[in-house]
Scaffold this motif. Structure first.
Motif, PDB file in Angstrom:
ATOM      1  N   ASN A  29      41.301  54.332  39.738  1.00  0.00           N
ATOM      2  CA  ASN A  29      39.869  54.550  39.928  1.00  0.00           C
ATOM      3  C   ASN A  29      39.018  53.358  39.512  1.00  0.00           C
ATOM      4  OD1 ASN A  29      40.288  57.210  40.879  1.00  0.00           O
ATOM      5  ND2 ASN A  29      40.569  57.882  38.771  1.00  0.00           N
ATOM      6  N   LEU A  30      39.645  52.283  39.080  1.00  0.00           N
ATOM      7  CA  LEU A  30      38.929  51.075  38.695  1.00  0.00           C
ATOM      8  C   LEU A  30      38.184  50.532  39.919  1.00  0.00           C
ATOM      9  CD1 LEU A  30      38.576  48.940  36.388  1.00  0.00           C
ATOM     10  CD2 LEU A  30      40.499  47.736  37.430  1.00  0.00           C
ATOM     11  N   SER A  31      36.900  50.246  39.757  1.00  0.00           N
ATOM     12  CA  SER A  31      36.065  49.903  40.918  1.00  0.00           C
ATOM     13  C   SER A  31      36.604  48.704  41.703  1.00  0.00           C
ATOM     14  CB  SER A  31      34.615  49.657  40.501  1.00  0.00           C
ATOM     15  OG  SER A  31      34.536  48.557  39.626  1.00  0.00           O
ATOM     16  N   TYR A  32      37.021  47.625  41.028  1.00  0.00           N
ATOM     17  CA  TYR A  32      37.513  46.454  41.751  1.00  0.00           C
ATOM     18  C   TYR A  32      38.841  46.744  42.434  1.00  0.00           C
ATOM     19  CZ  TYR A  32      33.882  43.863  39.286  1.00  0.00           C
ATOM     20  OH  TYR A  32      32.684  43.420  38.810  1.00  0.00           O
ATOM     21  N   PHE A  33      39.664  47.598  41.819  1.00  0.00           N
ATOM     22  CA  PHE A  33      40.905  47.994  42.483  1.00  0.00           C
ATOM     23  C   PHE A  33      40.591  48.801  43.741  1.00  0.00           C
ATOM     24  CE2 PHE A  33      44.246  51.054  43.423  1.00  0.00           C
ATOM     25  CZ  PHE A  33      45.319  50.199  43.621  1.00  0.00           C
ATOM     26  N   LEU A  34      39.652  49.739  43.638  1.00  0.00           N
ATOM     27  CA  LEU A  34      39.279  50.561  44.799  1.00  0.00           C
ATOM     28  C   LEU A  34      38.746  49.704  45.946  1.00  0.00           C
ATOM     29  CD1 LEU A  34      37.608  53.613  43.043  1.00  0.00           C
ATOM     30  CD2 LEU A  34      39.738  53.611  44.358  1.00  0.00           C
ATOM     31  N   TRP A  69      42.008  38.323  39.125  1.00  0.00           N
ATOM     32  CA  TRP A  69      41.525  39.486  39.876  1.00  0.00           C
ATOM     33  C   TRP A  69      42.452  39.761  41.056  1.00  0.00           C
ATOM     34  CZ3 TRP A  69      38.226  42.335  37.416  1.00  0.00           C
ATOM     35  CH2 TRP A  69      37.330  41.758  36.524  1.00  0.00           C
ATOM     36  N   ILE A  70      43.724  39.438  40.907  1.00  0.00           N
ATOM     37  CA  ILE A  70      44.705  39.692  41.956  1.00  0.00           C
ATOM     38  C   ILE A  70      45.325  41.063  41.722  1.00  0.00           C
ATOM     39  CG2 ILE A  70      46.898  38.961  42.977  1.00  0.00           C
ATOM     40  CD1 ILE A  70      46.099  36.079  42.335  1.00  0.00           C
ATOM     41  N   TYR A  71      45.199  41.911  42.727  1.00  0.00           N
ATOM     42  CA  TYR A  71      45.694  43.290  42.623  1.00  0.00           C
ATOM     43  C   TYR A  71      46.933  43.475  43.484  1.00  0.00           C
ATOM     44  CZ  TYR A  71      41.385  44.361  40.246  1.00  0.00           C
ATOM     45  OH  TYR A  71      40.358  44.376  39.341  1.00  0.00           O
ATOM     46  N   LEU A  72      47.915  44.150  42.900  1.00  0.00           N
ATOM     47  CA  LEU A  72      49.139  44.516  43.590  1.00  0.00           C
ATOM     48  C   LEU A  72      49.124  46.019  43.756  1.00  0.00           C
ATOM     49  CD1 LEU A  72      52.008  43.845  44.639  1.00  0.00           C
ATOM     50  CD2 LEU A  72      52.807  44.068  42.278  1.00  0.00           C
ATOM     51  N   PRO A 113      35.034  39.519  42.940  1.00  0.00           N
ATOM     52  CA  PRO A 113      34.063  40.622  42.922  1.00  0.00           C
ATOM     53  C   PRO A 113      32.603  40.202  42.897  1.00  0.00           C
ATOM     54  CG  PRO A 113      35.609  40.768  41.061  1.00  0.00           C
ATOM     55  CD  PRO A 113      35.933  39.540  41.810  1.00  0.00           C
ATOM     56  N   ILE A 114      32.294  39.075  42.287  1.00  0.00           N
ATOM     57  CA  ILE A 114      30.887  38.662  42.200  1.00  0.00           C
ATOM     58  C   ILE A 114      30.275  38.515  43.590  1.00  0.00           C
ATOM     59  CG2 ILE A 114      29.356  36.796  41.471  1.00  0.00           C
ATOM     60  CD1 ILE A 114      31.351  36.301  39.152  1.00  0.00           C
ATOM     61  N   TYR A 115      31.063  38.021  44.541  1.00  0.00           N
ATOM     62  CA  TYR A 115      30.580  37.817  45.904  1.00  0.00           C
ATOM     63  C   TYR A 115      31.130  38.849  46.884  1.00  0.00           C
ATOM     64  CZ  TYR A 115      28.996  33.371  44.074  1.00  0.00           C
ATOM     65  OH  TYR A 115      28.364  32.407  43.345  1.00  0.00           O
ATOM     66  N   THR A 116      31.787  39.881  46.370  1.00  0.00           N
ATOM     67  CA  THR A 116      32.422  40.904  47.194  1.00  0.00           C
ATOM     68  C   THR A 116      33.268  40.250  48.284  1.00  0.00           C
ATOM     69  OG1 THR A 116      30.376  42.144  46.847  1.00  0.00           O
ATOM     70  CG2 THR A 116      32.014  43.157  48.238  1.00  0.00           C
ATOM     71  N   GLN A 117      34.095  39.327  47.875  1.00  0.00           N
ATOM     72  CA  GLN A 117      34.969  38.590  48.782  1.00  0.00           C
ATOM     73  C   GLN A 117      36.419  38.917  48.439  1.00  0.00           C
ATOM     74  OE1 GLN A 117      34.207  34.391  48.750  1.00  0.00           O
ATOM     75  NE2 GLN A 117      36.084  33.915  49.843  1.00  0.00           N
ATOM     76  N   PHE A 118      37.213  39.205  49.461  1.00  0.00           N
ATOM     77  CA  PHE A 118      38.603  39.585  49.269  1.00  0.00           C
ATOM     78  C   PHE A 118      39.487  38.770  50.201  1.00  0.00           C
ATOM     79  CE2 PHE A 118      35.876  43.125  48.292  1.00  0.00           C
ATOM     80  CZ  PHE A 118      36.348  43.545  47.072  1.00  0.00           C
ATOM     81  N   THR A 119      40.697  38.479  49.736  1.00  0.00           N
ATOM     82  CA  THR A 119      41.666  37.753  50.538  1.00  0.00           C
ATOM     83  C   THR A 119      42.992  38.481  50.435  1.00  0.00           C
ATOM     84  OG1 THR A 119      40.566  35.668  50.029  1.00  0.00           O
ATOM     85  CG2 THR A 119      42.795  35.531  50.923  1.00  0.00           C
ATOM     86  N   LEU A 120      43.563  38.797  51.590  1.00  0.00           N
ATOM     87  CA  LEU A 120      44.883  39.423  51.613  1.00  0.00           C
ATOM     88  C   LEU A 120      45.919  38.306  51.485  1.00  0.00           C
ATOM     89  CD1 LEU A 120      46.443  42.088  51.947  1.00  0.00           C
ATOM     90  CD2 LEU A 120      46.438  41.661  54.406  1.00  0.00           C
ATOM     91  N   LEU A 121      46.613  38.277  50.345  1.00  0.00           N
ATOM     92  CA  LEU A 121      47.600  37.230  50.094  1.00  0.00           C
ATOM     93  C   LEU A 121      48.955  37.558  50.698  1.00  0.00           C
ATOM     94  CD1 LEU A 121      46.765  36.523  46.340  1.00  0.00           C
ATOM     95  CD2 LEU A 121      45.970  35.258  48.361  1.00  0.00           C
ATOM     96  N   ASN A 122      49.285  38.854  50.723  1.00  0.00           N
ATOM     97  CA  ASN A 122      50.584  39.260  51.251  1.00  0.00           C
ATOM     98  C   ASN A 122      50.537  40.750  51.571  1.00  0.00           C
ATOM     99  OD1 ASN A 122      53.243  39.180  52.014  1.00  0.00           O
ATOM    100  ND2 ASN A 122      54.062  39.099  49.944  1.00  0.00           N
TER     101      ASN A 122
END
Length: 128
Positions: A29-34, A69-72, A113-122
């Protein structure tokens, strides 16, 4: 050839060991994870050739790489009756019978998260 196989197995074992100790569990439920998870599912739907959208069924793993801030994430998703670009896919029913499909995917997402930017690494997905 056997030396190459042995080397490959050793490298895979080292990578598995390092992943085990580099990542820590985080709340689903962590906001950045969601936000990262929503991005991963959106990207899966965009990249998938299937005209139908997939939605989240279950979060099997939620982790963050230490000091980043890399989420698996390890997710189970199901094929809906809705097309990819329809709104409110989360409330769309799953397909049943012969059209029913489920996938299990592991995603690695780098969040800024500051810029609401995400990159799919794999991403790696298999049919269930």
């Amino acid at each position: 050839m056997p030396q190459q196989v042995t080397l490959l197995l050793a490298l895979l074992a080292m990578q598995a060991w390092s992943i085990r100790y580099e990542y820590v569990d985080v709340s689903k439920n962590l906001s950045y994870f969601l936000m990262s998870m929503e991005f991963a599912i959106f990207q899966y739907n965009e990249d998938n050739v299937d005209e139908y959208a997939y939605k989240l069924l279950r979060v099997r793993r939620s982790q963050r790489k230490k000091l980043t801030w890399i989420y698996l994430m390890d997710l189970e998703m199901g094929r809906t009756i809705c097309k990819k670009h329809e709104e409110d896919i989360e409330n769309c029913p799953l397909q049943e019978g012969l059209e029913e499909k489920k996938v299990r995917c592991s995603f690695l997402v780098d969040a800024f998260p500051i810029y609401t930017q995400f990159t799919l690494l794999n991403s790696t997905c298999v049919d269930k």
